[in-house]
Design an enzyme around this catalytic site. Structure first.
Site, PDB file in Angstrom:
ATOM      1  N   THR A 125       8.817  -2.217   4.648  1.00  0.00           N
ATOM      2  CA  THR A 125       9.266  -3.015   3.707  1.00  0.00           C
ATOM      3  C   THR A 125      10.032  -1.988   2.786  1.00  0.00           C
ATOM      4  O   THR A 125       9.976  -0.792   2.651  1.00  0.00           O
ATOM      5  CB  THR A 125       7.814  -3.410   2.898  1.00  0.00           C
ATOM      6  OG1 THR A 125       8.372  -3.846   1.625  1.00  0.00           O
ATOM      7  CG2 THR A 125       6.971  -2.372   2.685  1.00  0.00           C
ATOM      8  N   TYR A 147       0.574  -0.618  -2.337  1.00  0.00           N
ATOM      9  CA  TYR A 147       0.944  -1.209  -1.026  1.00  0.00           C
ATOM     10  C   TYR A 147       2.109  -0.569  -0.487  1.00  0.00           C
ATOM     11  O   TYR A 147       2.230  -0.294   0.846  1.00  0.00           O
ATOM     12  CB  TYR A 147       1.458  -2.697  -1.634  1.00  0.00           C
ATOM     13  CG  TYR A 147       2.478  -3.125  -0.342  1.00  0.00           C
ATOM     14  CD1 TYR A 147       1.950  -3.758   0.721  1.00  0.00           C
ATOM     15  CD2 TYR A 147       3.616  -3.503  -0.692  1.00  0.00           C
ATOM     16  CE1 TYR A 147       2.705  -4.363   1.936  1.00  0.00           C
ATOM     17  CE2 TYR A 147       4.529  -4.100   0.208  1.00  0.00           C
ATOM     18  CZ  TYR A 147       3.876  -4.558   1.408  1.00  0.00           C
ATOM     19  OH  TYR A 147       4.709  -5.108   2.549  1.00  0.00           O
TER      20      TYR A 147
END
Length: 297
Positions: A125, A147
């Site tokens: 990501t 995250y």
């Protein structure tokens, strides 16, 4: 080609399974229907629709605990779309993120190596870059949320296996995906629901934060390309060519829905990225891929 797709019942995973089946691959669609992120019923519905596709075998498997040898046996490649997504919950439920985004990856890597699988594509990501993800893959990786930390740790783990054991792995960093079957906790989904219901949209920050919006079909075509091209250890940005401010994106959605949005502004949330504007030059060169779906602003 026989391809194992983990996270197959999710947003991108379900589209990827469809694309692989359409090109004639055998697909083992793996998901544990985790309810920690969003409703397992939505994922179960996705998985049920995939089960009817030619060449697709669906399995309920938890990468954190189940035996993975039988899952990857005979596979030519694995795409690891499975992950615990979302920024906000990572501040309070970090153990789930460690389990799904790191420990599960290690178990999968070991299983892939033991089975002699040809290639693994690890999905990462833009969050690994941190608050400002503007540029190419040479940007410093300074994750701004737990995250992002968990996804960067997974990248480092994959690359350690590449360096030490000759694992054939490619890492793709997705930027701000959108499209059909988007997760219900994602921004555009929430905005559309609120506008259709006549409720206010909460805008965290000033609304001028920018995103490299990437349509799901473009992410899927890049992922398929990564199965066929590139070299072990490649790390590649997958991003749209257009960068859009949040308020402009809301205006586009409102125009399509024929409604007037009600906006309520709040303080920025911890871990929210300010700007993402990815450079896909490496993807064009290595994967011979470029985004095809423009953002209508």
């Amino acid at each position: 080609m026989r391809v194992v797709v983990t996270g197959a019942a999710g947003f991108v995973g379900s589209h990827l399974v469809e694309a692989l089946a359409a090109r004639g691959d055998e697909v083992v669609a793996v998901d544990c229907l985790l309810s920690d992120s969003y409703s397992a019923a939505i994922k179960a519905e996705n998985l049920q629709s995939l089960a009817g596709l030619p060449g697709v075998e669906c399995r309920n498997v938890d990468l954190r605990t189940d035996d993975l040898a039988a899952v990857v046996a005979g596979a030519d490649a694995v795409v690891n779309e499975a992950a615990m997504p979302g920024l906000m919950k990572s501040w309070t439920d970090f153990d789930v993120y460690v389990g799904c985004n790191l420990l599960a990856v290690e178990r999968l890597l070991v299983a892939v190596e033991r089975a002699g699988v040809g290639r693994i594509v690890q999905i990462s990501t833009s969050s690994v870059y941190g608050r400002f993800a503007v540029g190419d893959e040479n940007l410093p990786t300074e994750p701004f949320s737990p995250y992002g930390v968990s996804k960067l740790a997974a990248e480092k783990l994959v690359l350690a296996h590449v360096a030490n054991f000759g694992l054939d792995a490619v890492i793709l960093r997705y930027f701000s995906l959108y499209g059909p079957r988007q997760r219900p906790d994602m921004g555009y989904h929430l905005f559309c629901e609120a506008m259709l219901d006549g409720r206010p949209i909460t805008v965290f920050g000033d609304g001028r934060q920018r995103r490299s919006n990437t349509y799901v079909s473009d992410a899927v075509s890049a992922t398929v390309a990564a199965l066929d091209r590139g070299s072990a250890g490649d790390v590649v940005n997958i991003c749209g060519d257009e960068t859009v401010e949040l308020l402009d994106a809301i205006a586009v959605l409102a125009d399509e829905l024929g409604v007037e949005p009600i906006l309520e502004f709040a303080q920025p949330r911890p871990g929210d990225q300010r700007d993402t504007s990815g450079d896909a030059t490496r993807a064009r060169r290595i994967l011979r891929w470029s985004p095809q779906v423009p953002v209508d602003v």
